[in-house]
Design a protein around this motif. Structure first.
Motif, PDB file in Angstrom:
ATOM      1  N   ALA A  93       0.852  -1.193   0.000  1.00 52.23           N
ATOM      2  CA  ALA A  93       0.000   0.000   0.000  1.00 52.23           C
ATOM      3  C   ALA A  93       0.882   1.235   0.000  1.00 52.23           C
ATOM      4  CB  ALA A  93      -0.907  -0.007   1.226  1.00 52.23           C
ATOM      5  N   TRP A  94       1.131   1.765  -1.186  1.00 48.70           N
ATOM      6  CA  TRP A  94       2.064   2.883  -1.270  1.00 48.70           C
ATOM      7  C   TRP A  94       1.493   4.147  -0.685  1.00 48.70           C
ATOM      8  CZ3 TRP A  94       3.175   1.973  -7.099  1.00 48.70           C
ATOM      9  CH2 TRP A  94       3.791   0.733  -7.251  1.00 48.70           C
ATOM     10  N   PRO A  95       2.284   4.791   0.131  1.00 51.49           N
ATOM     11  CA  PRO A  95       1.851   6.102   0.598  1.00 51.49           C
ATOM     12  C   PRO A  95       1.987   7.092  -0.553  1.00 51.49           C
ATOM     13  CG  PRO A  95       3.978   5.513   1.557  1.00 51.49           C
ATOM     14  CD  PRO A  95       3.588   4.400   0.655  1.00 51.49           C
ATOM     15  N   SER A  96       1.214   8.147  -0.504  1.00 51.58           N
ATOM     16  CA  SER A  96       1.363   9.199  -1.512  1.00 51.58           C
ATOM     17  C   SER A  96       1.200  10.547  -0.831  1.00 51.58           C
ATOM     18  CB  SER A  96       0.336   9.025  -2.632  1.00 51.58           C
ATOM     19  OG  SER A  96      -0.973   9.106  -2.088  1.00 51.58           O
ATOM     20  N   GLY A  97       1.407  10.567   0.456  1.00 51.10           N
ATOM     21  CA  GLY A  97       1.251  11.793   1.228  1.00 51.10           C
ATOM     22  C   GLY A  97       2.453  12.718   1.083  1.00 51.10           C
ATOM     23  N   PRO A  98       2.361  13.868   1.685  1.00 45.56           N
ATOM     24  CA  PRO A  98       3.386  14.906   1.552  1.00 45.56           C
ATOM     25  C   PRO A  98       4.764  14.473   2.034  1.00 45.56           C
ATOM     26  CG  PRO A  98       1.794  15.451   3.280  1.00 45.56           C
ATOM     27  CD  PRO A  98       1.238  14.304   2.527  1.00 45.56           C
ATOM     28  N   HIS A  99       4.829  13.713   3.124  1.00 44.78           N
ATOM     29  CA  HIS A  99       6.138  13.325   3.637  1.00 44.78           C
ATOM     30  C   HIS A  99       6.840  12.339   2.723  1.00 44.78           C
ATOM     31  CE1 HIS A  99       4.150  14.610   7.554  1.00 44.78           C
ATOM     32  NE2 HIS A  99       5.115  15.462   7.367  1.00 44.78           N
ATOM     33  N   TYR A 100       6.050  11.505   2.089  1.00 42.48           N
ATOM     34  CA  TYR A 100       6.637  10.548   1.153  1.00 42.48           C
ATOM     35  C   TYR A 100       7.204  11.281  -0.061  1.00 42.48           C
ATOM     36  CZ  TYR A 100       7.150   6.087  -1.305  1.00 42.48           C
ATOM     37  OH  TYR A 100       7.657   4.989  -1.945  1.00 42.48           O
ATOM     38  N   LEU A 101       6.451  12.251  -0.540  1.00 43.91           N
ATOM     39  CA  LEU A 101       6.942  13.059  -1.665  1.00 43.91           C
ATOM     40  C   LEU A 101       8.236  13.787  -1.307  1.00 43.91           C
ATOM     41  CD1 LEU A 101       3.687  14.618  -3.171  1.00 43.91           C
ATOM     42  CD2 LEU A 101       4.968  12.604  -3.926  1.00 43.91           C
ATOM     43  N   ASN A 102       8.300  14.292  -0.101  1.00 45.13           N
ATOM     44  CA  ASN A 102       9.521  14.974   0.332  1.00 45.13           C
ATOM     45  C   ASN A 102      10.716  14.028   0.332  1.00 45.13           C
ATOM     46  OD1 ASN A 102       8.104  17.323   0.680  1.00 45.13           O
ATOM     47  ND2 ASN A 102       7.921  17.121   2.909  1.00 45.13           N
ATOM     48  N   LEU A 103      10.469  12.816   0.767  1.00 46.45           N
ATOM     49  CA  LEU A 103      11.545  11.839   0.794  1.00 46.45           C
ATOM     50  C   LEU A 103      12.055  11.551  -0.614  1.00 46.45           C
ATOM     51  CD1 LEU A 103      13.283   9.816   2.365  1.00 46.45           C
ATOM     52  CD2 LEU A 103      11.383   8.189   2.254  1.00 46.45           C
ATOM     53  N   ILE A 104      11.144  11.362  -1.538  1.00 51.29           N
ATOM     54  CA  ILE A 104      11.539  11.113  -2.933  1.00 51.29           C
ATOM     55  C   ILE A 104      12.348  12.290  -3.469  1.00 51.29           C
ATOM     56  CG2 ILE A 104      10.662  10.849  -5.295  1.00 51.29           C
ATOM     57  CD1 ILE A 104       8.324   9.278  -4.184  1.00 51.29           C
ATOM     58  N   GLU A 105      11.863  13.485  -3.202  1.00 51.74           N
ATOM     59  CA  GLU A 105      12.571  14.688  -3.654  1.00 51.74           C
ATOM     60  C   GLU A 105      13.993  14.728  -3.099  1.00 51.74           C
ATOM     61  OE1 GLU A 105      11.782  16.987  -5.780  1.00 51.74           O
ATOM     62  OE2 GLU A 105      13.329  18.491  -5.341  1.00 51.74           O
ATOM     63  N   THR A 106      14.118  14.426  -1.827  1.00 54.56           N
ATOM     64  CA  THR A 106      15.437  14.420  -1.186  1.00 54.56           C
ATOM     65  C   THR A 106      16.388  13.431  -1.846  1.00 54.56           C
ATOM     66  OG1 THR A 106      14.474  15.024   0.949  1.00 54.56           O
ATOM     67  CG2 THR A 106      16.624  13.950   0.990  1.00 54.56           C
ATOM     68  N   LEU A 107      15.908  12.230  -2.076  1.00 58.72           N
ATOM     69  CA  LEU A 107      16.763  11.207  -2.667  1.00 58.72           C
ATOM     70  C   LEU A 107      17.165  11.589  -4.088  1.00 58.72           C
ATOM     71  CD1 LEU A 107      14.913   7.997  -1.397  1.00 58.72           C
ATOM     72  CD2 LEU A 107      16.959   9.065  -0.443  1.00 58.72           C
ATOM     73  N   LEU A 108      16.215  12.112  -4.850  1.00 60.77           N
ATOM     74  CA  LEU A 108      16.537  12.552  -6.212  1.00 60.77           C
ATOM     75  C   LEU A 108      17.600  13.640  -6.188  1.00 60.77           C
ATOM     76  CD1 LEU A 108      13.054  12.767  -8.001  1.00 60.77           C
ATOM     77  CD2 LEU A 108      14.925  11.185  -8.520  1.00 60.77           C
ATOM     78  N   ALA A 109      17.456  14.581  -5.273  1.00 62.47           N
ATOM     79  CA  ALA A 109      18.408  15.694  -5.201  1.00 62.47           C
ATOM     80  C   ALA A 109      19.815  15.179  -4.899  1.00 62.47           C
ATOM     81  CB  ALA A 109      17.962  16.691  -4.135  1.00 62.47           C
ATOM     82  N   LEU A 110      19.914  14.198  -3.996  1.00 65.50           N
ATOM     83  CA  LEU A 110      21.226  13.671  -3.632  1.00 65.50           C
ATOM     84  C   LEU A 110      21.862  12.905  -4.790  1.00 65.50           C
ATOM     85  CD1 LEU A 110      20.486  12.652   0.053  1.00 65.50           C
ATOM     86  CD2 LEU A 110      22.190  14.318  -0.702  1.00 65.50           C
ATOM     87  N   LEU A 111      21.076  12.131  -5.482  1.00 68.88           N
ATOM     88  CA  LEU A 111      21.621  11.402  -6.634  1.00 68.88           C
ATOM     89  C   LEU A 111      22.043  12.382  -7.724  1.00 68.88           C
ATOM     90  CD1 LEU A 111      19.144   8.369  -6.819  1.00 68.88           C
ATOM     91  CD2 LEU A 111      21.578   8.280  -6.242  1.00 68.88           C
ATOM     92  N   ASP A 112      21.255  13.422  -7.886  1.00 67.28           N
ATOM     93  CA  ASP A 112      21.579  14.467  -8.858  1.00 67.28           C
ATOM     94  C   ASP A 112      22.906  15.122  -8.500  1.00 67.28           C
ATOM     95  OD1 ASP A 112      20.645  15.935 -11.166  1.00 67.28           O
ATOM     96  OD2 ASP A 112      20.508  17.672  -9.812  1.00 67.28           O
ATOM     97  N   GLU A 113      23.062  15.433  -7.241  1.00 63.21           N
ATOM     98  CA  GLU A 113      24.309  16.019  -6.761  1.00 63.21           C
ATOM     99  C   GLU A 113      25.491  15.099  -7.059  1.00 63.21           C
ATOM    100  OE1 GLU A 113      24.045  17.255  -2.653  1.00 63.21           O
ATOM    101  OE2 GLU A 113      26.241  17.367  -2.508  1.00 63.21           O
ATOM    102  N   GLY A 114      25.233  13.804  -6.993  1.00 62.29           N
ATOM    103  CA  GLY A 114      26.294  12.838  -7.270  1.00 62.29           C
ATOM    104  C   GLY A 114      26.534  12.615  -8.750  1.00 62.29           C
ATOM    105  N   GLY A 115      25.817  13.344  -9.574  1.00 64.38           N
ATOM    106  CA  GLY A 115      26.034  13.231 -11.010  1.00 64.38           C
ATOM    107  C   GLY A 115      25.404  11.999 -11.651  1.00 64.38           C
TER     108      GLY A 115
END
Lengths: 224, 224
Positions: free
Chosen positions: A116-138
């Motif tokens: 049961a996937w969450p789709s709430g605001p905190h989950y979105l924030n987590l995804i955003e954070t992980l994407l940003a870090l991978l982006d930073e890593g090139g």
DNA sequence: ACCTGAACACCGTTCAAGT
DNA sequence: ACCTGAACACCGTTCAAGT
């Protein structure tokens, strides 16, 4: 200033029957989860907690799975911000570890998060954070997108694995016995490394997993 | 030659009440799973199928989780041998894909496999196979041992994710909506690649995951 | 030792009826 | 629209008693 004539302060000890709402239901669910675990977070129990019948909850919540997803999103709000220090890899591992540690406290929630996937605001924030870090890593965007999925699933599954309930210890014993007693004629590779198969404190193993995942995500191109 | 005086061929249509045994219980469980899904594989239902009461099953099976693990090991027997052709990587991916495909047919079983580990003969064979392939690929033993764990968990979790029951489609819709409607001020990385986050047919994505995992396992040394 | 009936203590969800 | 009592259709597991 007129005194409010309704809700006469105390009829019994409950502070007047609280109004039903999605937020109230989720809050009650989190409280029960913390106190007694997810197996007690049932529609019937929550209804009792909120002084109503189970049918009433269905006005605000589609079913039990959706309720669990809402609870998880709520707890996701507690894992804190990205650390400021360290390389992108270190910070990435720290965020993932914080997420996993939270789920380790509620392994049955992890189990339900797998489906049961969450789709709430905190989950979105987590995804955003992980994407940003991978982006930073090139890491190339397409790989990063699929990678986030992989990392979160891995973390969730690892926590879910620990959702003991009761027999996990027995299962573990059964498996370790089976691995140790294997014949080196039929299963030479197992026999040669049953030590390594079973070794590793949780923490070292978990961190190795994250490293392996990140290394793989960095180096594996998405088709087309 | 004396005719056997007991079990008088047919009292009703059932071929005399079959003797209870662990094997008989597991066989009945597999049959019910195939016909109606894991949610029907309950102690009560199986007892009915075997013409006895639920309490009788506890002589042979510790609890429902253990029963599910036994069922999984049984199905593991159906996934066939390692393909003979191709590089070790290709064969490794093929074995993992076969395992995953089997679980995709019974996603709720995958879900339960995440917590109730099988330790039966077919599971041991699978571990042996994976170790042998990684060994063939020159992956150092310690990495291979931890890697097998990672690969199996990944495959199981992926299948478990699809254990719909009912709301998974709604969850998916909710998440895709949430991702698409995210603000690019608060969530720039999501906004920039919501396409990639959601893209990818199951098969391409699964095969990417296995590749990424194998690449990571190959390149990530175990501590000490 | 193996098997059983009956009970204990629960579930999720729906529905017709009320306000 | 929101809320509810009551019902439907189930669960897992234990236990005392039998064979």
């Amino acid at each position: 200033m007129t005194a409010r004539p309704d809700t006469p302060r105390s009829r019994r000890e409950r502070p007047a029957k609280p109004a039903l709402s999605r937020a109230a239901i989720v809050a009650a669910a989190v409280a029960v989860l913390r106190a007694e675990g997810l197996q007690k977070v049932t529609m019937r129990r929550l209804a009792q907690e909120l002084d109503t019948g189970p049918a009433s909850l269905y006005v605000y919540v589609r079913n039990t799975a959706e309720l669990h997803a809402a609870v998880l999103d709520e707890l996701l709000g507690t894992i804190g911000p990205v650390p400021a220090e360290g390389s992108w890899r270190e910070r990435l591992v720290q965020v993932l570890t914080a997420y996993t540690a939270m789920l380790f406290q509620h392994p049955s929630l992890a189990r339900s998060a797998l489906t049961a996937w969450p789709s709430g605001p905190h989950y979105l924030n987590l995804i955003e954070t992980l994407l940003a870090l991978l982006d930073e890593g090139g890491v190339p965007p397409a790989q990063a997108a699929w990678g986030v999925d992989l990392l979160l699933q891995q973390a969730t599954a690892t926590a879910a694995e620990h959702s003991a309930e009761d027999t996990t210890q027995d299962d573990w014993d059964a498996l370790t016995d089976a691995l140790r007693n294997v014949s080196d004629r039929t299963h030479p590779h197992i026999a040669a490394r049953s030590g390594e198969l079973l070794s590793g404190a949780g923490e070292a193993r978990l961190s190795w997993r994250f490293q392996a995942l990140i290394n793989g995500i960095e180096r594996t191109a998405v088709p087309n």
